[in-house]
Scaffold this active site. Structure first.
Site, PDB file in Angstrom:
ATOM      1  N   GLY A 271     -10.150  12.338  -9.014  1.00 31.80           N
ATOM      2  CA  GLY A 271      -8.833  11.987  -8.476  1.00 31.80           C
ATOM      3  C   GLY A 271      -8.041  11.201  -9.500  1.00 31.80           C
TER       4      GLY A 271
ATOM      5  N   LYS B  39       3.399   1.510  -3.761  1.00 33.11           N
ATOM      6  CA  LYS B  39       2.766   0.777  -4.865  1.00 33.11           C
ATOM      7  C   LYS B  39       3.512   0.918  -6.198  1.00 33.11           C
ATOM      8  CE  LYS B  39      -2.004   0.316  -3.314  1.00 33.11           C
ATOM      9  NZ  LYS B  39      -3.418   0.587  -3.582  1.00 33.11           N
TER      10      LYS B  39
ATOM     11  N   GLY C   4      -3.206   6.563  -7.046  1.00 36.45           N
ATOM     12  CA  GLY C   4      -3.023   5.123  -7.230  1.00 36.45           C
ATOM     13  C   GLY C   4      -4.331   4.388  -7.462  1.00 36.45           C
ATOM     14  N   ALA C   5      -5.340   4.678  -6.642  1.00 34.37           N
ATOM     15  CA  ALA C   5      -6.616   3.969  -6.787  1.00 34.37           C
ATOM     16  C   ALA C   5      -7.260   4.308  -8.126  1.00 34.37           C
ATOM     17  CB  ALA C   5      -7.538   4.327  -5.621  1.00 34.37           C
TER      18      ALA C   5
ATOM     19  N   GLY D  75     -16.931   1.895  -0.292  1.00 39.80           N
ATOM     20  CA  GLY D  75     -15.632   1.285  -0.597  1.00 39.80           C
ATOM     21  C   GLY D  75     -15.363  -0.066   0.042  1.00 39.80           C
TER      22      GLY D  75
ATOM     23  N   LEU E  43     -14.826   5.164  -3.110  1.00 36.44           N
ATOM     24  CA  LEU E  43     -13.880   4.114  -2.696  1.00 36.44           C
ATOM     25  C   LEU E  43     -13.571   4.137  -1.202  1.00 36.44           C
ATOM     26  CD1 LEU E  43     -13.629   3.392  -5.597  1.00 36.44           C
ATOM     27  CD2 LEU E  43     -11.180   3.766  -5.514  1.00 36.44           C
TER      28      LEU E  43
ATOM     29  N   THR F  17       0.837  -1.198   0.000  1.00 34.26           N
ATOM     30  CA  THR F  17       0.000   0.000   0.000  1.00 34.26           C
ATOM     31  C   THR F  17       0.867   1.240   0.000  1.00 34.26           C
ATOM     32  OG1 THR F  17      -1.928   1.041   1.024  1.00 34.26           O
ATOM     33  CG2 THR F  17      -0.322   0.078   2.529  1.00 34.26           C
TER      34      THR F  17
HETATM   35  P1  NAP Z   1      -3.340   8.748  -3.662  1.00 35.70           P
HETATM   36  O1  NAP Z   1      -2.492   7.922  -4.551  1.00 35.70           O
HETATM   37  O2  NAP Z   1      -2.720   9.622  -2.640  1.00 35.70           O
HETATM   38  O3  NAP Z   1      -4.282   9.640  -4.610  1.00 35.70           O
HETATM   39  C1  NAP Z   1      -5.204  10.562  -4.094  1.00 35.70           C
HETATM   40  C2  NAP Z   1      -5.785  11.394  -5.235  1.00 35.70           C
HETATM   41  O4  NAP Z   1      -6.757  12.251  -4.639  1.00 35.70           O
HETATM   42  C3  NAP Z   1      -4.771  12.277  -5.924  1.00 35.70           C
HETATM   43  O5  NAP Z   1      -5.152  12.448  -7.267  1.00 35.70           O
HETATM   44  C4  NAP Z   1      -4.939  13.605  -5.177  1.00 35.70           C
HETATM   45  O6  NAP Z   1      -4.626  14.718  -5.955  1.00 35.70           O
HETATM   46  C5  NAP Z   1      -6.418  13.612  -4.922  1.00 35.70           C
HETATM   47  N1  NAP Z   1      -6.745  14.446  -3.773  1.00 35.70           N
HETATM   48  C6  NAP Z   1      -6.215  14.379  -2.529  1.00 35.70           C
HETATM   49  N2  NAP Z   1      -6.769  15.330  -1.756  1.00 35.70           N
HETATM   50  C7  NAP Z   1      -7.653  16.007  -2.529  1.00 35.70           C
HETATM   51  C8  NAP Z   1      -8.522  17.103  -2.288  1.00 35.70           C
HETATM   52  N3  NAP Z   1      -8.583  17.670  -1.087  1.00 35.70           N
HETATM   53  N4  NAP Z   1      -9.290  17.516  -3.301  1.00 35.70           N
HETATM   54  C9  NAP Z   1      -9.214  16.951  -4.513  1.00 35.70           C
HETATM   55  N5  NAP Z   1      -8.402  15.917  -4.823  1.00 35.70           N
HETATM   56  C10 NAP Z   1      -7.631  15.443  -3.823  1.00 35.70           C
HETATM   57  O7  NAP Z   1      -4.364   7.829  -2.834  1.00 35.70           O
HETATM   58  P2  NAP Z   1      -5.056   6.472  -3.339  1.00 35.70           P
HETATM   59  O8  NAP Z   1      -4.232   5.299  -2.972  1.00 35.70           O
HETATM   60  O9  NAP Z   1      -5.447   6.638  -4.733  1.00 35.70           O
HETATM   61  O10 NAP Z   1      -6.343   6.428  -2.375  1.00 35.70           O
HETATM   62  C11 NAP Z   1      -7.367   7.375  -2.526  1.00 35.70           C
HETATM   63  C12 NAP Z   1      -8.580   6.976  -1.695  1.00 35.70           C
HETATM   64  O11 NAP Z   1      -9.085   5.727  -2.137  1.00 35.70           O
HETATM   65  C13 NAP Z   1      -8.301   6.821  -0.199  1.00 35.70           C
HETATM   66  O12 NAP Z   1      -9.389   7.320   0.528  1.00 35.70           O
HETATM   67  C14 NAP Z   1      -8.203   5.336  -0.019  1.00 35.70           C
HETATM   68  O13 NAP Z   1      -8.561   4.913   1.292  1.00 35.70           O
HETATM   69  C15 NAP Z   1      -9.230   4.852  -1.030  1.00 35.70           C
HETATM   70  N6  NAP Z   1      -8.921   3.481  -1.470  1.00 35.70           N
HETATM   71  C16 NAP Z   1      -9.846   2.535  -1.192  1.00 35.70           C
HETATM   72  C17 NAP Z   1      -9.612   1.244  -1.576  1.00 35.70           C
HETATM   73  C18 NAP Z   1     -10.638   0.202  -1.275  1.00 35.70           C
HETATM   74  O14 NAP Z   1     -10.310  -0.977  -1.324  1.00 35.70           O
HETATM   75  N7  NAP Z   1     -11.872   0.583  -0.992  1.00 35.70           N
HETATM   76  C19 NAP Z   1      -8.425   0.894  -2.239  1.00 35.70           C
HETATM   77  C20 NAP Z   1      -7.491   1.897  -2.527  1.00 35.70           C
HETATM   78  C21 NAP Z   1      -7.770   3.202  -2.115  1.00 35.70           C
HETATM   79  P3  NAP Z   1      -3.164  15.413  -5.934  1.00 35.70           P
HETATM   80  O15 NAP Z   1      -2.314  14.616  -6.858  1.00 35.70           O
HETATM   81  O16 NAP Z   1      -3.473  16.785  -6.431  1.00 35.70           O
HETATM   82  O17 NAP Z   1      -2.706  15.405  -4.518  1.00 35.70           O
END
Ligand code: NAP
Length: 515
Positions: free
Chosen positions: A361, A302, A364-365, A470, A447, A298
Site C-alpha cells: 500500500g 491529513k 497515508g499510513a 495495529g 496496521l 484523519t
Molecule cells: P489510504 O490513505 O486510503 O491508503 C490505502 C492504501 O491501500 C492505498 O495505497 C490504496 O491503494 C491501498 N488499497 C486500498 N484497497 C486496496 C486493495 N483492495 N488492494 C490493494 N491495495 C489497496 O488509507 P490509510 O490512511 O493509509 O489507512 C490504511 C489502513 O491502515 C487502514 O486499514 C487504517 O485503518 C490503517 N491505519 C492504522 C493505523 C493505526 O494506528 N493502527 C493508523 C493509520 C492507518 P489505491 O491508491 O490504489 O487505492
C-alpha cells in the site's frame, strides 16, 4: 443535564423503559407522540399512569410529524392534549411555538405553568441566519425555557448557536441543539455553557434526531457532568469519525490524570475543513469560547489540511501529512505522530537496520511507515496495486515501487500491510497477498486493528512467523499526541484498556473505520 427520550410504541413499553433510561439520564423525555395510533384520551391516560412511576424529572412531548414527531396530529388533537397535560405534575412540557397563541386564553402569560414550559422550534434543514432576531420573534418572553433544535450545515451555524446560548443574559433557560455532524459540539459542550440539558439517543440507543450520542457515552466517555467553561477542548477532525477509538482513549486518559479536558470527534466534510479551522480552532480567528488543546486529523484531511497550518514539525514536513494539530501561542502547528506510533511497537520487537522490508500500500499510513523505516535504516520496497499513484512516495523517500502482484516473501525479512484489506467493513476476510507468498518472512505487521487478528496475521502465524497487529500503533500514536497536547505522559496501559473496551463493544457492521 442529560435528557433521554423515551419513544416507546405502547404504554407498557413506556413503563418498562423508565428504569432503563434512568440509569444514565438526569431527565426523561416522554415522547408520547411515539405511542402507536392511540387516541388523545388514551395517550393522556398513559401519561397519568406513567407520571407517578417516573424515576427522574420528565419533560412531556407530543409532537406532530411535520415538526419532527412520530405521528400525524391535527391542531385540535394537540390542543385537546395540552389543555389536560398542562394540569399534570410533570416537571416540564415541550410545546412547539405554533401552539402558544392558542393556549394563551386558558394559560395567560402570568400563569405559573409557563415556568415549566420549554417552547421549542425545530428545523431539520437549517439554522436561522439571525438567531437572536428569530428568538425574539418566535419565543414568548414568559416561557421558562426556550429550545432551538436546528440542522447545522456549516461551522458558522455552531458559532451562532453558542453566541445565542452565551450572549444575551436572560432569566430563562436555553437549549441549543445542533443536529448533524458539526452539531456534536453543542450536544457535548452545550450544558457546560449554560444549556439546560442535552439530548441523548433514545433509551434503546436509537437516535431520534441526527447526531445524538447515547446517555452512557455522554456520561462515561465524555464525562459530561464534569465539563465546564474551563474545560480544554481537543478532538478529531475526519469523515467519518463515528467508529473512532481515539475518543475512548483520550477521554480515558484525561479521566485517569484528572485533567479538565474533553476529546470530541467532529465529522467534517472537505468543504467545512477550512471554515471549521478558522471559526473553531485557529487561535487568531476562532469565535468559540473555549480553550483549544489540540486536534487529531484523519481521513480525508491529513494532506488537505496542510495549507491552513502556520508551520509543520520536521516529521510532518518529511511525511507530507499531518495527523496531529498543536496550538502554540497564536500558531497552529502540524505534526505527525503516526511515524513514532508505527515504529515504536515495531522496533521494540524487531531489528530493522539493514533489513529488507516490504510495505503493502502507498496511502497515508504508508507515508508514515516508510518515513520511519527509512530513518531506522531498513531497505524498503513498496508494493502498490496502482504503482503510478505511489510515485510521490517513492520519490520522497527514494524507495522502489513495485506492483502488488510482484511481492514474494522470500526476498524480505519483514512485511508491513498498510492497505485496508482485511479490515472490518472493507474486504473483510481477505488477505492483501496470497498466503503462500508469505513464505520466507520472519515477521508480519498489519496496521489494521479492527479486527486485531486479520486473515494476513492468521496466515502468518500459521506459517510460524512473528506477528504484530495495529492496536499498539494506534495506542502509541495517541500517547504521543497526548504528551504533545498536555505535556504529560499517560501510561499506554490506560489507552490500551480503553481501546480494547471500545473494540469489544464494536459490532461488525458495514463501515469504513478511522483511527
Ligand atoms: P489510504 O490513505 O486510503 O491508503 C490505502 C492504501 O491501500 C492505498 O495505497 C490504496 O491503494 C491501498 N488499497 C486500498 N484497497 C486496496 C486493495 N483492495 N488492494 C490493494 N491495495 C489497496 O488509507 P490509510 O490512511 O493509509 O489507512 C490504511 C489502513 O491502515 C487502514 O486499514 C487504517 O485503518 C490503517 N491505519 C492504522 C493505523 C493505526 O494506528 N493502527 C493508523 C493509520 C492507518 P489505491 O491508491 O490504489 O487505492
Amino acid at each position: 443535564m442529560i435528557c433521554t427520550p423515551l419513544a416507546a410504541p405502547t404504554p407498557d413499553d413506556l413503563l418498562a423503559a423508565l428504569p432503563v433510561a434512568a440509569a444514565a439520564a438526569d431527565w426523561l423525555e416522554l415522547r408520547l407522540d411515539a405511542l402507536h395510533d392511540l387516541p388523545v384520551e388514551a395517550v393522556l391516560h398513559a401519561l397519568h399512569h406513567v407520571l407517578p412511576r417516573r424515576p427522574r424529572p420528565v419533560v412531556v412531548t407530543f409532537r406532530p410529524r411535520e415538526q419532527g414527531g412520530f405521528r400525524d396530529l391535527s391542531p385540535a388533537d394537540r390542543l385537546r392534549f395540552w389543555h389536560t397535560a398542562l394540569t399534570t405534575p410533570a416537571e416540564a412540557f415541550d410545546l412547539e411555538t405554533d401552539l402558544i397563541a392558542q393556549l394563551l386564553p386558558t394559560y395567560p402569560p402570568n400563569h405559573p405553568v409557563w415556568a415549566r414550559v420549554v417552547v421549542s422550534h425545530h428545523d431539520f434543514q437549517a439554522t436561522p441566519a439571525d438567531i437572536h432576531a428569530f428568538a425574539k420573534a418566535h419565543f414568548p418572553p414568559f416561557a421558562g425555557t426556550v429550545k432551538l433544535a436546528v440542522n447545522v450545515n456549516q461551522p458558522d451555524d455552531v458559532c451562532r448557536l453558542f453566541d445565542w446560548l452565551t450572549g444575551t443574559p436572560s432569566t430563562r433557560q436555553k437549549i441549543p441543539v445542533g443536529m448533524g455532524g458539526l452539531g456534536v459540539l453543542t450536544r457535548i459542550l452545550g450544558p457546560a455553557y449554560g444549556a439546560r440539558w442535552t439530548y441523548s439517543t433514545g433509551h434503546d440507543g436509537r437516535a431520534v434526531a441526527p447526531g445524538q450520542l447515547t446517555a452512557a457515552e455522554l456520561r462515561e466517555t465524555f464525562r459530561l457532568p464534569s465539563l465546564d467553561r474551563h474545560t480544554t477542548v481537543a478532538g478529531l477532525l475526519g469523515c467519518p469519525v463515528a467508529h473512532s477509538l481515539s475518543k475512548d482513549m483520550h477521554n480515558a486518559a484525561f479521566a485517569h490524570l484528572g485533567l479538565n479536558w474533553v476529546y470530541i470527534p467532529v465529522e467534517v466534510s472537505p468543504d467545512d475543513l477550512a471554515p471549521l479551522l478558522r471559526d473553531a480552532i485557529h487561535p487568531r480567528t476562532r469565535r468559540l469560547p473555549w480553550t483549544v488543546g489540540g486536534y487529531s486529523v484523519t481521513l480525508p484531511h491529513k494532506i488537505a489540511i496542510l495549507p491552513y497550518l502556520d508551520r509543520l514539525t520536521a516529521t510532518a514536513a518529511r511525511v507530507g501529512a499531518v495527523n496531529t494539530i498543536l496550538v502554540s501561542g497564536q500558531e497552529l502547528i502540524g505534526d505527525n505522530t503516526d511515524v513514532a506510533g508505527a515504529m515504536r511497537p515495531l522496533q521494540q520487537r524487531f531489528a530493522l537496520a539493514g533489513e529488507p522490508v516490504a510495505v503493502l500500500g502507498a496511502g497515508g499510513a504508508a507515508q508514515a511507515v516508510v518515513c520511519g523505516l527509512v530513518t531506522a535504516g531498513a531497505r524498503v520496497t513498496v508494493f502498490a496495486r496502482h504503482p503510478d499513484r505511489a510515485c510521490d512516495l517513492g520519490n520522497r523517500f527514494a524507495v522502489p515501487i513495485a506492483p502488488l502482484d510482484d511481492f514474494h516473501g522470500r526476498r524480505f525479512t519483514g512485511l508491513i500491510n498498510t492497505t485496508p484489506v482485511g479490515m472490518a467493513g472493507y474486504a473483510e476476510g481477505d488477505c492483501p497477498v496470497p498466503p503462500e507468498r508469505l513464505a520466507g518472512l520472519a515477521w508480519v505487521y498489519d496496521l489494521i486493528y479492527r479486527p486485531r487478528q486479520t486473515p494476513l496475521l492468521q496466515a502468518a502465524s500459521q506459517q510460524g512467523m512473528a506477528t504484530l497487529d495495529g492496536l499498539p500503533m494506534l495506542v502509541a500514536q495517541a500517547a504521543e499526541q497526548f504528551a504533545c497536547w498536555t505535556g504529560q505522559d499517560i501510561p499506554e496501559s490506560v489507552l490500551f484498556a480503553a481501546a480494547e473496551r471500545a473494540l469489544a463493544d464494536f459490532k461488525t457492521a458495514g463501515f469504513k473505520s478511522a483511527p
